[in-house]
Design a protein around this motif. Structure first.
Motif, PDB file in Angstrom:
ATOM      1  N   THR A   1       1.043  -1.454  -0.337  1.00  0.00           N
ATOM      2  CA  THR A   1       0.307   0.620  -0.450  1.00  0.00           C
ATOM      3  C   THR A   1       0.914   1.114   0.254  1.00  0.00           C
ATOM      4  O   THR A   1       1.480   1.512   0.967  1.00  0.00           O
ATOM      5  N   GLN A   2       0.366   1.918  -0.936  1.00  0.00           N
ATOM      6  CA  GLN A   2       1.587   3.212  -0.745  1.00  0.00           C
ATOM      7  C   GLN A   2       0.584   4.584  -0.338  1.00  0.00           C
ATOM      8  O   GLN A   2      -0.805   4.481  -1.062  1.00  0.00           O
ATOM      9  N   GLN A   3       1.644   5.031   0.620  1.00  0.00           N
ATOM     10  CA  GLN A   3       0.786   6.469   1.175  1.00  0.00           C
ATOM     11  C   GLN A   3       1.321   7.303   0.870  1.00  0.00           C
ATOM     12  O   GLN A   3       1.636   7.992   1.852  1.00  0.00           O
ATOM     13  N   ASN A   4       1.467   8.296   0.049  1.00  0.00           N
ATOM     14  CA  ASN A   4       2.277   9.330  -0.721  1.00  0.00           C
ATOM     15  C   ASN A   4       2.016   8.920  -1.866  1.00  0.00           C
ATOM     16  O   ASN A   4       1.145   7.980  -2.348  1.00  0.00           O
ATOM     17  N   ARG A   5       1.864  10.487  -2.138  1.00  0.00           N
ATOM     18  CA  ARG A   5       2.448  10.241  -3.688  1.00  0.00           C
ATOM     19  C   ARG A   5       3.456  11.175  -4.868  1.00  0.00           C
ATOM     20  O   ARG A   5       3.609  11.870  -5.588  1.00  0.00           O
ATOM     21  N   THR A   6       4.825  10.125  -3.949  1.00  0.00           N
ATOM     22  CA  THR A   6       6.014  10.117  -4.300  1.00  0.00           C
ATOM     23  C   THR A   6       6.405   9.194  -5.618  1.00  0.00           C
ATOM     24  O   THR A   6       5.336   7.893  -4.756  1.00  0.00           O
ATOM     25  N   THR A   7       6.889   9.345  -6.545  1.00  0.00           N
ATOM     26  CA  THR A   7       7.526   8.189  -7.478  1.00  0.00           C
ATOM     27  C   THR A   7       8.135   7.770  -6.659  1.00  0.00           C
ATOM     28  O   THR A   7       9.092   8.029  -5.932  1.00  0.00           O
ATOM     29  N   GLN A   8       8.063   5.892  -7.114  1.00  0.00           N
ATOM     30  CA  GLN A   8       9.514   5.587  -6.254  1.00  0.00           C
ATOM     31  C   GLN A   8       9.639   4.484  -7.110  1.00  0.00           C
ATOM     32  O   GLN A   8       8.898   4.257  -8.463  1.00  0.00           O
ATOM     33  N   THR A   9      10.775   4.244  -7.090  1.00  0.00           N
ATOM     34  CA  THR A   9      11.449   3.606  -8.107  1.00  0.00           C
ATOM     35  C   THR A   9      12.454   2.806  -7.404  1.00  0.00           C
ATOM     36  O   THR A   9      13.079   2.592  -6.788  1.00  0.00           O
ATOM     37  N   ILE A  10      12.891   1.351  -8.042  1.00  0.00           N
ATOM     38  CA  ILE A  10      13.305  -0.328  -8.258  1.00  0.00           C
ATOM     39  C   ILE A  10      14.229  -0.055  -9.247  1.00  0.00           C
ATOM     40  O   ILE A  10      14.055  -0.017 -10.542  1.00  0.00           O
ATOM     41  N   THR A  11      15.260  -0.931  -9.221  1.00  0.00           N
ATOM     42  CA  THR A  11      16.573  -0.793 -10.596  1.00  0.00           C
ATOM     43  C   THR A  11      15.778  -2.213 -11.346  1.00  0.00           C
ATOM     44  O   THR A  11      16.525  -2.433 -11.363  1.00  0.00           O
ATOM     45  N   GLY A  12      14.879  -3.379  -9.887  1.00  0.00           N
ATOM     46  CA  GLY A  12      14.662  -4.608 -10.842  1.00  0.00           C
ATOM     47  C   GLY A  12      13.559  -4.962 -11.657  1.00  0.00           C
ATOM     48  O   GLY A  12      12.815  -3.717 -12.151  1.00  0.00           O
TER      49      GLY A  12
END
Length: 320
Positions: A126-137
Motif C-alpha cells: 500500500t502506497q501512502q504518499n504520492r511520491t514516485t517510487q523507483t526500483i532498479t529491478g
C-alpha cells in the motif's frame, strides 16, 4: 453517462488509461546482482510495527541495501509501516506468501534503494504518499497479491506510482484503487476538480467527472466537467454530489501509474473504478463518482488482463 469501448486489447472506460510503447536508453548490465554480503532478513516484530525499528527484524537491525527481506507470518496477519520521513533499503523485498495470514507493507516514507519486489499470495503493498517510487529491478505481483494506495479525502494525497525494469502482474494478481479518489460527500457538492453538483432544490446530485463529464440528473442538472489530460494521466476521479443528509455520493476512482523501462506483462487486473451512490432516500438521489486513472507504460506491453483494465465511473440512481 460513461461508455465502454474496446480498442484491440486496451480497455478504456469513464476514466482514462494511457497505454504507451516507449524506448529507454538506460544501461542495465551491471545493476542486477546480489552481493556476497547479502543477508536474509525476516520480520519478527509484533502484528503491527514499523520498518525503521531494528528490533522488529531477525538481524536486530534495519535492513540494508544488500539484504533479502521478507515480510510474512504463519501465525497472525501483520502490518508493517514505513513511517513518514523514513526510507527503506533492500536488495529484494518479498511481501506475503503464507496461505492463511495476510502481510501488508504500508509505505508512508519512500524506497531509497531497492532491486526487486515480489508481492506474493496474501501480500498487500500500500502506497501512502504520492511520491514516485523507483526500483532498479523487477516488480512481480503474484496470484493472490494486492497493490493499492490509501484512500484520498477532499485533497489529492495518495496514488500508486512505481518505476521498475520489468513489471509483471500474474493471473490473480490485483492492482486495485477502486473508490480511492476524491472522497464521497453527504448533503453537498462533490470533491475534486470536476465534482458532481448538489441540486439547489435538494432533489438530486449529479455525477462526478474525470476523463468525461459526469452524468446529469434526471431533472437535467449537469454533472462535473471533464479535466483528465489523456497525454499524461496524473489525476484522480471526482466524487458525485449529494442533495441531502442520508445520501452518500459515489467516491472517485484512484490513480495507478506503472512504468516499466523494459517489459510490462499484465495477466491480472488493474482497476480504478469509481463508487456508486449508496442511498436513495424518499426518491432523492446522489451522483456516482468519476472513474479513476491508469497509466501503463513499457517498451513492450504484453499479456491478457483478466478480468480487465477498468476505470469505469460509478452509478447514480439515474445517470451518475
Amino acid at each position: 453517462m460513461n461508455q465502454t469501448r474496446l480498442y484491440r486489447r486496451l480497455f478504456v472506460l469513464s476514466g482514462f488509461l494511457l497505454f504507451a510503447v516507449v524506448c529507454f536508453g538506460f544501461g542495465w548490465a551491471n545493476l542486477f546482482y546480489h552481493s556476497a554480503n547479502a543477508a536474509s532478513v525476516t520480520w519478527v516484530g509484533s502484528t503491527a510495527g514499523t520498518w525503521e525499528t531494528g528490533s522488529n527484524w531477525s538481524t536486530g537491525v534495519v535492513p540494508t541495501t544488500d539484504d533479502l527481506v521478507t515480510i510474512s507470518s504463519s501465525t497472525a496477519s501483520i502490518v508493517v509501516t514505513l513511517s513518514s520521513g523514513q526510507i527503506a533499503n533492500f536488495s529484494t523485498l518479498t511481501i506475503g506468501g503464507d496461505a492463511t495470514y495476510t502481510a501488508e507493507f504500508i509505505f508512508d516514507g519512500n524506497i531509497n534503494s531497492g532491486v526487486d519486489i515480489t508481492v506474493a499470495t496474501n501480500g498487500i503493498l500500500t502506497q501512502q504518499n504520492r511520491t514516485t517510487q523507483t526500483i532498479t529491478g523487477d516488480f512481480l505481483l503474484q496470484d493472490g497479491g494486492l497493490f493499492s494506495h490509501t484512500t484520498n479525502t477532499a485533497a489529492y494525497s495518495y496514488k500508486i506510482h512505481l518505476n521498475a525494469k520489468n513489471i509483471t502482474i500474474e493471473g490473480g494478481g490485483v492492482v486495485n484503487v477502486d473508490s480511492k479518489g476524491f472522497a464521497s460527500v453527504i448533503n453537498t457538492s462533490g470533491n475534486g476538480p470536476g465534482p458532481g453538483i448538489e441540486d439547489a432544490g435538494d432533489i438530486d446530485g449529479s455525477g462526478g467527472a474525470h476523463g468525461g463529464d459526469g452524468g446529469d440528473t434526471n431533472d437535467g442538472l449537469a454533472g462535473g466537467t471533464a479535466y483528465c489530460d489523456v497525454s499524461d494521466v496524473a489525476t484522480l476521479g471526482s466524487s458525485g454530489g449529494s442533495p441531502r443528509t442520508g445520501i452518500v455520493s459515489g467516491a472517485g476512482g484512484g490513480l495507478a501509474i506503472l512504468i516499466a523501462s523494459d517489459t510490462a506483462t499484465i495477466n491480472g487486473s488493474i482497476s480504478a473504478i469509481a463508487g456508486d451512490t449508496f442511498y436513495n432516500v424518499g426518491g432523492y438521489n446522489g451522483g456516482g463518482g468519476g472513474g479513476g486513472g491508469i497509466k501503463l507504460v513499457g517498451r513492450t506491453v504484453a499479456g491478457s488482463p483478466t478480468p480487465a483494465i477498468n476505470v469505469s465511473g460509478g452509478d447514480g440512481t439515474y445517470d451518475g
